[in-house]
Design an enzyme around this catalytic site. Structure first.
Site, PDB file in Angstrom:
ATOM      1  N   ARG A  45      -5.513   4.489  -0.616  1.00 12.15           N
ATOM      2  CA  ARG A  45      -5.833   5.204   0.632  1.00 12.15           C
ATOM      3  C   ARG A  45      -6.077   6.686   0.368  1.00 12.15           C
ATOM      4  O   ARG A  45      -6.980   7.291   0.955  1.00 12.15           O
ATOM      5  CB  ARG A  45      -4.710   5.013   1.668  1.00 12.15           C
ATOM      6  CG  ARG A  45      -5.071   5.606   3.014  1.00 12.15           C
ATOM      7  CD  ARG A  45      -4.158   5.167   4.151  1.00 12.15           C
ATOM      8  NE  ARG A  45      -4.842   5.380   5.432  1.00 12.15           N
ATOM      9  CZ  ARG A  45      -4.366   6.134   6.419  1.00 12.15           C
ATOM     10  NH1 ARG A  45      -3.202   6.727   6.300  1.00 12.15           N
ATOM     11  NH2 ARG A  45      -5.050   6.289   7.528  1.00 12.15           N
ATOM     12  N   HIS A  49      -9.339   8.823   1.399  1.00 12.58           N
ATOM     13  CA  HIS A  49      -9.293   9.967   2.312  1.00 12.58           C
ATOM     14  C   HIS A  49      -9.792  11.254   1.666  1.00 12.58           C
ATOM     15  O   HIS A  49     -10.374  12.091   2.363  1.00 12.58           O
ATOM     16  CB  HIS A  49      -7.884  10.139   2.896  1.00 12.58           C
ATOM     17  CG  HIS A  49      -7.648   9.290   4.100  1.00 12.58           C
ATOM     18  ND1 HIS A  49      -6.764   9.615   5.107  1.00 12.58           N
ATOM     19  CD2 HIS A  49      -8.206   8.114   4.488  1.00 12.58           C
ATOM     20  CE1 HIS A  49      -6.787   8.685   6.042  1.00 12.58           C
ATOM     21  NE2 HIS A  49      -7.640   7.750   5.684  1.00 12.58           N
ATOM     22  N   TRP A 188      -1.810  -6.368   7.369  1.00 11.34           N
ATOM     23  CA  TRP A 188      -2.992  -7.155   7.743  1.00 11.34           C
ATOM     24  C   TRP A 188      -2.888  -8.601   7.249  1.00 11.34           C
ATOM     25  O   TRP A 188      -3.687  -9.436   7.626  1.00 11.34           O
ATOM     26  CB  TRP A 188      -4.249  -6.517   7.146  1.00 11.34           C
ATOM     27  CG  TRP A 188      -4.647  -5.228   7.786  1.00 11.34           C
ATOM     28  CD1 TRP A 188      -5.465  -5.090   8.871  1.00 11.34           C
ATOM     29  CD2 TRP A 188      -4.298  -3.894   7.385  1.00 11.34           C
ATOM     30  NE1 TRP A 188      -5.638  -3.751   9.161  1.00 11.34           N
ATOM     31  CE2 TRP A 188      -4.940  -3.006   8.267  1.00 11.34           C
ATOM     32  CE3 TRP A 188      -3.510  -3.356   6.356  1.00 11.34           C
ATOM     33  CZ2 TRP A 188      -4.826  -1.616   8.169  1.00 11.34           C
ATOM     34  CZ3 TRP A 188      -3.389  -1.982   6.255  1.00 11.34           C
ATOM     35  CH2 TRP A 188      -4.035  -1.120   7.154  1.00 11.34           C
TER      36      TRP A 188
HETATM   37 FE1  DDH Z   1      -7.627   2.378   6.229  1.00 12.55          FE
HETATM   38  N1  DDH Z   1      -6.093   2.737   7.529  1.00 12.55           N
HETATM   39  N2  DDH Z   1      -8.978   2.811   7.679  1.00 12.55           N
HETATM   40  N3  DDH Z   1      -9.141   2.155   4.875  1.00 12.55           N
HETATM   41  N4  DDH Z   1      -6.242   2.061   4.764  1.00 12.55           N
HETATM   42  C1  DDH Z   1      -4.753   2.625   7.266  1.00 12.55           C
HETATM   43  C2  DDH Z   1      -4.172   2.219   6.086  1.00 12.55           C
HETATM   44  C3  DDH Z   1      -4.893   1.914   4.931  1.00 12.55           C
HETATM   45  C4  DDH Z   1      -8.702   3.128   8.984  1.00 12.55           C
HETATM   46  C5  DDH Z   1      -7.429   3.374   9.511  1.00 12.55           C
HETATM   47  C6  DDH Z   1      -6.251   3.156   8.828  1.00 12.55           C
HETATM   48  C7  DDH Z   1     -10.475   2.261   5.145  1.00 12.55           C
HETATM   49  C8  DDH Z   1     -11.038   2.389   6.428  1.00 12.55           C
HETATM   50  C9  DDH Z   1     -10.345   2.662   7.579  1.00 12.55           C
HETATM   51  C10 DDH Z   1      -6.540   1.722   3.457  1.00 12.55           C
HETATM   52  C11 DDH Z   1      -7.784   1.773   2.861  1.00 12.55           C
HETATM   53  C12 DDH Z   1      -8.999   1.999   3.518  1.00 12.55           C
HETATM   54  C13 DDH Z   1      -4.014   2.993   8.443  1.00 12.55           C
HETATM   55  C14 DDH Z   1      -2.510   3.012   8.570  1.00 12.55           C
HETATM   56  C15 DDH Z   1      -4.935   3.308   9.414  1.00 12.55           C
HETATM   57  C16 DDH Z   1      -4.658   3.734  10.844  1.00 12.55           C
HETATM   58  C17 DDH Z   1      -1.885   4.281   7.982  1.00 12.55           C
HETATM   59  C18 DDH Z   1      -0.387   4.289   8.155  1.00 12.55           C
HETATM   60  O1  DDH Z   1       0.049   4.082   9.302  1.00 12.55           O
HETATM   61  O2  DDH Z   1       0.330   4.494   7.168  1.00 12.55           O
HETATM   62  C19 DDH Z   1      -9.925   3.188   9.762  1.00 12.55           C
HETATM   63  C20 DDH Z   1     -10.004   3.529  11.236  1.00 12.55           C
HETATM   64  C21 DDH Z   1     -10.930   2.876   8.891  1.00 12.55           C
HETATM   65  C22 DDH Z   1     -12.366   2.745   9.217  1.00 12.55           C
HETATM   66  O3  DDH Z   1     -13.151   2.551   8.297  1.00 12.55           O
HETATM   67  C23 DDH Z   1     -12.897   2.750  10.401  1.00 12.55           C
HETATM   68  C24 DDH Z   1     -11.222   2.218   3.928  1.00 12.55           C
HETATM   69  C25 DDH Z   1     -12.747   2.350   3.851  1.00 12.55           C
HETATM   70  C26 DDH Z   1     -10.308   2.065   2.901  1.00 12.55           C
HETATM   71  C27 DDH Z   1     -10.544   2.006   1.420  1.00 12.55           C
HETATM   72  O4  DDH Z   1      -9.654   2.127   0.648  1.00 12.55           O
HETATM   73  C28 DDH Z   1     -11.888   1.815   0.843  1.00 12.55           C
HETATM   74  C29 DDH Z   1      -5.334   1.289   2.790  1.00 12.55           C
HETATM   75  C30 DDH Z   1      -5.240   0.775   1.354  1.00 12.55           C
HETATM   76  C31 DDH Z   1      -4.291   1.408   3.710  1.00 12.55           C
HETATM   77  C32 DDH Z   1      -2.816   1.052   3.514  1.00 12.55           C
HETATM   78  C33 DDH Z   1      -1.986   2.263   3.168  1.00 12.55           C
HETATM   79  C34 DDH Z   1      -0.507   1.972   3.055  1.00 12.55           C
HETATM   80  O5  DDH Z   1       0.262   2.943   3.062  1.00 12.55           O
HETATM   81  O6  DDH Z   1      -0.090   0.816   2.928  1.00 12.55           O
END
Ligand code: DDH
Length: 290
Positions: A45, A49, A188
């Site tokens: 993540r 970001h 998920w």
């Molecule tokens: Fe995400 N993400 N993400 N995400 N994401 C969250 C957690 C994780 C969105 C929202 C959230 C991508 C796209 C989107 C990962 C990877 C990727 C959380 C929760 C939210 C909210 C955070 C928390 O509460 O700790 C949204 C909206 C989008 C969108 O595209 C519209 C993408 C593109 C990726 C990627 O890696 C390519 C991962 C991994 C997590 C889990 C993190 C954790 O601590 O566990």
């Protein structure tokens, strides 16, 4: 103009494999994090970001400058919780002081994916630390409460196609949401730290109910205790997105291939790597122990 990649002076794949190995060893060692999910998902993540601030219209943001290290970006409300990933990487940065922040953050994601049995991610070094004044404004990361039109438009800022968008969001098979970070709660699926195509299977096959959570946000919950964000669920509410969800649910190899290509593009947005050689492909710890 794009940022010109400049590899850390005199460094070769052997040096970067050492950084990979240090991150991978720490991932194995500190496996108790987040109720035994480990740091893999949060490192992924972080890599997304730091890259997800990119804007192709003026080539600002993105992974190149390593600007997540500055307070303004680290304190973006969308980055809540990522402090844990940054802290995880601190001793690695100390051990390898020659590596740029942008390279470290992106290599952290690459290591996490590979060590969680995901696809091999060809990676190129050469990001260069930028000044604090180049830190992008807050608010460039996506809003999870939205629908499919928003998702398509949001990722248009990077120039991503529907295929790339759906593949990238498949990263949500990993890790979980945390109420105190994002106002959403739950995983998920069942495989939170091994990379799979379960996100797509669960979207299609689980019995989803839209419910308000304790933070007052609507999310989709299933009988098995899984969740989907509104943006995730929108991928089966749009016919073009849904076709891709079905494709990836049916074939993990196709998902891995498309994910790999889209993720490499995400990490390399805004950077010109012409002067460098071939991308590097790292060995996993398992492969090195054989
Ligand atoms: Fe995400 N993400 N993400 N995400 N994401 C969250 C957690 C994780 C969105 C929202 C959230 C991508 C796209 C989107 C990962 C990877 C990727 C959380 C929760 C939210 C909210 C955070 C928390 O509460 O700790 C949204 C909206 C989008 C969108 O595209 C519209 C993408 C593109 C990726 C990627 O890696 C390519 C991962 C991994 C997590 C889990 C993190 C954790 O601590 O566990």
């Amino acid at each position: 103009a794009l940022h010109a990649a400049q590899c850390e002076k005199g460094r070769t794949i052997e040096d970067f494999q050492k950084v990979y190995n240090a991150i991978a060893a720490k991932l194995r060692e500190e496996d108790e994090y987040d109720n035994y999910i480990g740091y893999g998902p949060i490192l992924l993540r972080l890599s997304w970001h730091v890259s997800g601030t990119y804007d192709k219209n003026d080539n600002s943001g993105g992974s190149f400058g390593g600007t997540y290290r500055f307070k303004k970006e680290a304190d973006d409300p969308s980055n809540m919780g990522l402090q844990n990933a940054a802290k995880f990487l601190e001793p690695i940065a100390k051990e390898f002081p020659w590596i740029s922040h942008g390279d470290l953050y992106t290599l952290g994601g690459v290591t996490a994916i590979q060590e969680m049995q995901g696809p091999k991610i060809p990676w190129r070094p050469g990001r260069v630390d930028a000044d604090e004044k180049e830190t992008p404004e807050n608010g460039r990361l996506p809003d999870a409460t939205q629908g499919s039109d928003y998702v398509r438009k949001y990722f248009g800022r990077f120039g991503f196609t529907d295929q790339e968008i759906v593949a990238l969001i498949g990263a949500h098979s990993l890790g979980k949401t945390h109420l105190k970070n994002s106002g959403f709660e739950g995983p998920w699926g069942a495989s939170t730290n091994v990379f799979t195509n379960d996100f797509f299977k669960n979207l299609l096959n689980e019995n989803w109910k839209k419910e308000k959570n304790e933070a007052g946000n609507e999310q989709y919950n299933s009988d098995k205790g899984y969740m989907m964000l509104p943006t995730d669920f929108s991928l089966i509410q749009d016919s073009k997105f849904k076709e891709l969800v079905e494709k990836y649910a049916n074939n993990q190899d196709v998902f891995f291939e498309d994910f790999k290509n889209a993720y490499v593009k995400l990490l390399e947005n805004g950077i010109n790597f012409d002067k460098l050689g071939k991308p590097m492909v790292f060995k996993t710890l398992d492969e090195q122990e054989e």
